[in-house]
Write a protein that holds these residues in place. Structure first.
Motif, PDB file in Angstrom:
ATOM      1  N   GLU A 177      14.868  -3.406  -5.840  1.00  0.00           N
ATOM      2  CA  GLU A 177      16.246  -3.636  -6.289  1.00  0.00           C
ATOM      3  C   GLU A 177      16.403  -3.328  -7.770  1.00  0.00           C
ATOM      4  N   GLU A 178      15.390  -3.675  -8.572  1.00  0.00           N
ATOM      5  CA  GLU A 178      15.442  -3.330  -9.994  1.00  0.00           C
ATOM      6  C   GLU A 178      15.352  -1.817 -10.181  1.00  0.00           C
ATOM      7  N   ALA A 179      14.520  -1.178  -9.378  1.00  0.00           N
ATOM      8  CA  ALA A 179      14.349   0.268  -9.510  1.00  0.00           C
ATOM      9  C   ALA A 179      15.623   1.008  -9.148  1.00  0.00           C
ATOM     10  N   ILE A 180      16.332   0.565  -8.109  1.00  0.00           N
ATOM     11  CA  ILE A 180      17.534   1.278  -7.667  1.00  0.00           C
ATOM     12  C   ILE A 180      18.646   1.168  -8.695  1.00  0.00           C
TER      13      ILE A 180
ATOM     14  N   ALA B 225      15.324   8.272  -3.136  1.00  0.00           N
ATOM     15  CA  ALA B 225      15.274   8.170  -1.677  1.00  0.00           C
ATOM     16  C   ALA B 225      14.191   7.208  -1.207  1.00  0.00           C
ATOM     17  N   ARG B 226      13.060   7.187  -1.891  1.00  0.00           N
ATOM     18  CA  ARG B 226      11.972   6.303  -1.476  1.00  0.00           C
ATOM     19  C   ARG B 226      12.386   4.845  -1.603  1.00  0.00           C
ATOM     20  N   VAL B 227      13.030   4.495  -2.701  1.00  0.00           N
ATOM     21  CA  VAL B 227      13.463   3.108  -2.915  1.00  0.00           C
ATOM     22  C   VAL B 227      14.550   2.736  -1.911  1.00  0.00           C
TER      23      VAL B 227
ATOM     24  N   ASP C 288      -6.102  -3.812  -7.549  1.00  0.00           N
ATOM     25  CA  ASP C 288      -6.147  -3.247  -8.902  1.00  0.00           C
ATOM     26  C   ASP C 288      -4.864  -2.492  -9.222  1.00  0.00           C
ATOM     27  N   ALA C 289      -4.282  -1.823  -8.223  1.00  0.00           N
ATOM     28  CA  ALA C 289      -3.035  -1.088  -8.450  1.00  0.00           C
ATOM     29  C   ALA C 289      -1.909  -2.051  -8.827  1.00  0.00           C
ATOM     30  N   GLU C 290      -1.816  -3.170  -8.115  1.00  0.00           N
ATOM     31  CA  GLU C 290      -0.767  -4.151  -8.451  1.00  0.00           C
ATOM     32  C   GLU C 290      -0.932  -4.656  -9.879  1.00  0.00           C
ATOM     33  N   MET C 291      -2.171  -5.004 -10.256  1.00  0.00           N
ATOM     34  CA  MET C 291      -2.424  -5.477 -11.616  1.00  0.00           C
ATOM     35  C   MET C 291      -2.044  -4.411 -12.634  1.00  0.00           C
ATOM     36  N   ALA C 292      -2.420  -3.152 -12.353  1.00  0.00           N
ATOM     37  CA  ALA C 292      -2.140  -2.076 -13.302  1.00  0.00           C
ATOM     38  C   ALA C 292      -0.643  -1.844 -13.453  1.00  0.00           C
ATOM     39  N   TYR C 293       0.094  -1.837 -12.327  1.00  0.00           N
ATOM     40  CA  TYR C 293       1.551  -1.647 -12.413  1.00  0.00           C
ATOM     41  C   TYR C 293       2.199  -2.793 -13.187  1.00  0.00           C
ATOM     42  N   ARG C 294       1.777  -4.013 -12.919  1.00  0.00           N
ATOM     43  CA  ARG C 294       2.379  -5.163 -13.630  1.00  0.00           C
ATOM     44  C   ARG C 294       2.079  -5.097 -15.125  1.00  0.00           C
ATOM     45  N   ASN C 295       0.855  -4.707 -15.493  1.00  0.00           N
ATOM     46  CA  ASN C 295       0.530  -4.597 -16.917  1.00  0.00           C
ATOM     47  C   ASN C 295       1.296  -3.458 -17.574  1.00  0.00           C
ATOM     48  N   ALA C 296       1.458  -2.333 -16.852  1.00  0.00           N
ATOM     49  CA  ALA C 296       2.219  -1.216 -17.411  1.00  0.00           C
ATOM     50  C   ALA C 296       3.665  -1.627 -17.655  1.00  0.00           C
ATOM     51  N   ILE C 297       4.264  -2.363 -16.710  1.00  0.00           N
ATOM     52  CA  ILE C 297       5.641  -2.843 -16.879  1.00  0.00           C
ATOM     53  C   ILE C 297       5.719  -3.849 -18.019  1.00  0.00           C
ATOM     54  N   ARG C 298       4.702  -4.680 -18.125  1.00  0.00           N
ATOM     55  CA  ARG C 298       4.680  -5.715 -19.164  1.00  0.00           C
ATOM     56  C   ARG C 298       4.623  -5.113 -20.558  1.00  0.00           C
ATOM     57  N   PHE C 299       3.784  -4.076 -20.738  1.00  0.00           N
ATOM     58  CA  PHE C 299       3.581  -3.542 -22.088  1.00  0.00           C
ATOM     59  C   PHE C 299       4.476  -2.346 -22.408  1.00  0.00           C
ATOM     60  N   LEU C 300       4.913  -1.597 -21.394  1.00  0.00           N
ATOM     61  CA  LEU C 300       5.745  -0.412 -21.633  1.00  0.00           C
ATOM     62  C   LEU C 300       7.193  -0.607 -21.229  1.00  0.00           C
ATOM     63  N   GLY C 301       7.447  -1.628 -20.439  1.00  0.00           N
ATOM     64  CA  GLY C 301       8.802  -1.846 -19.951  1.00  0.00           C
ATOM     65  C   GLY C 301       8.986  -1.289 -18.545  1.00  0.00           C
TER      66      GLY C 301
ATOM     67  N   SER D 289      10.445   0.892 -15.499  1.00  0.00           N
ATOM     68  CA  SER D 289      10.978   2.232 -15.245  1.00  0.00           C
ATOM     69  C   SER D 289      11.093   2.388 -13.746  1.00  0.00           C
ATOM     70  N   PRO D 290      11.918   3.323 -13.255  1.00  0.00           N
ATOM     71  CA  PRO D 290      12.041   3.488 -11.798  1.00  0.00           C
ATOM     72  C   PRO D 290      10.702   3.789 -11.136  1.00  0.00           C
ATOM     73  N   GLU D 291       9.884   4.606 -11.769  1.00  0.00           N
ATOM     74  CA  GLU D 291       8.604   4.973 -11.185  1.00  0.00           C
ATOM     75  C   GLU D 291       7.650   3.789 -11.118  1.00  0.00           C
ATOM     76  N   ARG D 292       7.585   3.008 -12.202  1.00  0.00           N
ATOM     77  CA  ARG D 292       6.663   1.861 -12.197  1.00  0.00           C
ATOM     78  C   ARG D 292       7.122   0.791 -11.214  1.00  0.00           C
ATOM     79  N   LEU D 293       8.409   0.515 -11.178  1.00  0.00           N
ATOM     80  CA  LEU D 293       8.922  -0.498 -10.250  1.00  0.00           C
ATOM     81  C   LEU D 293       8.743  -0.059  -8.804  1.00  0.00           C
ATOM     82  N   ALA D 294       9.040   1.214  -8.523  1.00  0.00           N
ATOM     83  CA  ALA D 294       8.861   1.716  -7.160  1.00  0.00           C
ATOM     84  C   ALA D 294       7.384   1.699  -6.769  1.00  0.00           C
ATOM     85  N   GLY D 295       6.498   2.064  -7.721  1.00  0.00           N
ATOM     86  CA  GLY D 295       5.067   2.037  -7.441  1.00  0.00           C
ATOM     87  C   GLY D 295       4.581   0.632  -7.158  1.00  0.00           C
ATOM     88  N   LEU D 296       5.068  -0.341  -7.929  1.00  0.00           N
ATOM     89  CA  LEU D 296       4.687  -1.731  -7.682  1.00  0.00           C
ATOM     90  C   LEU D 296       5.166  -2.185  -6.311  1.00  0.00           C
TER      91      LEU D 296
END
Length: 379
Positions: A213-216, A223-225, A170-183, A185-192
């Motif tokens: 790589e997109e997040a960096i 540091a996490r990425v 569910d987390a993967e689906m939610a992150y992908r949908n958030a990126i899809r509709f909001l664009g 961001s470093p936080e969303r890409l790192a979370g995914l």
């Protein structure tokens, strides 16, 4: 209203179960006395019949009638005594208590602790006011998203909650949908990316690496990425590139950062030289970094020995013992790491907060935490 009817039926059923044994006990006493009196009355009728047939004389009949009457009176007295006996009274009080007191107490408690004046709340109403209930908050967000699947803010809210509760799909689906509709961001890409790593048992798969790589690009100092990208190089067998990445991350990491120890472990695994953060002395670290490999090792060991000597003189320093154990472990000297751990636990018992930190570090480093007996030899 239906709830009240159910409660009333349950109360009546419980009361009946409790009263039944008491009622049976009382009935058994009454039935016994009544049966005995009936026998004596039958005997009187038979006596009169025998007298009328001439089978018994007048004098004998009077004696028999007197004896049967005496027994009948005794039976009546026994029945009266049983009715007024303490056991009978206790049974009556118990019946009254079960019938009246228990429901009364329950009603009083409900009025004091419950909310009888509030209407029943169906699930929809509870979702409207979830308070601090995380499950209800998630359910409310999920219901909202089921009706508004293009609401990126809702997916963005749920994604990290799903990750923390280990609902990784569910987390993967939610992150992908958030990126899809909001664009992106470093936080969303790192979370995914982190979700994909967790779902694949710590392996940085290709999709995760692409997300990092997109997040960096959007946040180069994350540091996490940077750690996950270096880990991807290590897992791909590119130890030299991984070591360079880990060493660069360690250099940019502030002293005392919680992830520094993990970075140092990967530096050691990829063949690098770890410089222990003994005193947070930037000048000393810079000087060691400018030395050759052999001189670096010698200088680092000297710093570690200096810390060991200082702890022998001033042992009440939990930060120093933690650093000493970790430094010996990173340098590969397991014997001295174990000795330092044991000696530190002489000052800080394992049952104390500081001792538990040492024990946890020992477990992390693969040592055997224990509290030795005796004096503290220099580690």
């Amino acid at each position: 209203m239906l709830l009240w009817i159910i409660f009333a039926c349950l109360t009546a059923a419980v009361a009946a179960l409790l009263i039944l044994p008491l009622a049976r006990a009382g009935a058994s006493v009454d039935d016994s006395a009544e049966g005995e009196a009936a026998v004596y009355r039958d005997q009187l009728r038979e006596l009169e019949r025998d007298k009328g047939l001439g089978l018994i004389g007048e004098e004998e009949a009077e004696y028999a009638r007197a004896e049967i009457g005496r027994r009948l009176i005794a039976t009546a007295d026994k029945e009266a005594n049983a009715t007024a006996s303490p056991a009978k009274r206790r049974a009556s009080l118990a019946v009254a208590g079960v019938t009246l007191v228990v429901p009364a107490i329950g009603l009083c408690l409900y009025l004091a602790l419950g909310s009888p004046w509030l209407p029943a709340q169906p699930l929809a109403a509870r979702l409207e006011n979830p308070g601090n209930n995380l499950d209800l908050l998630v359910a409310k967000a999920e219901r909202h998203l089921a009706q508004n699947p293009r609401d990126g803010a809702g997916w963005d809210l749920l994604a990290p909650i799903y990750f923390r509760t280990q609902r990784l799909g569910d987390a993967e689906m939610a992150y992908r949908n958030a990126i899809r509709f909001l664009g992106a961001s470093p936080e969303r890409l790192a979370g995914l990316g982190e979700t994909l790593v967790a779902a694949n048992d710590g392996i940085v798969i290709e999709d995760a690496r692409s997300a990092f790589e997109e997040a960096i690009k959007l946040k180069p100092d994350d540091a996490r990425v940077r750690f996950y990208l270096a880990l991807a190089l290590e897992q791909a067998g590119k130890n030299d590139e991984a070591r360079v990445a880990f060493e660069a991350l360690a250099k940019d990491t502030p002293p005392g950062a919680p992830w520094l120890a993990l970075v140092n472990e990967h530096i050691a695994k990829t063949g690098g030289t770890v410089i222990p953060d003994l005193d947070n002395n930037d000048e000393a670290v810079a000087a060691i970094q400018s030395m050759g490999a052999e001189d670096q090792q010698s200088a680092i060991k000297g710093m570690v020995e200096a810390l060991a000597t200082r702890l022998e003189q001033e042992p009440n320093n939990i930060a120093g013992w933690l650093q000493l154990v970790r430094s010996y472990a990173v340098l590969g000297d397991r014997l001295r790491a174990q000795q330092a751990l044991d000696t530190g636990l002489q000052t800080f018992a394992p049952t104390t907060g500081e001792g538990r930190q040492l024990v946890a570090l020992g477990v992390e480093m693969g040592l055997e935490p224990q509290q030795p007996i005796g004096g503290g030899a220099k580690p």
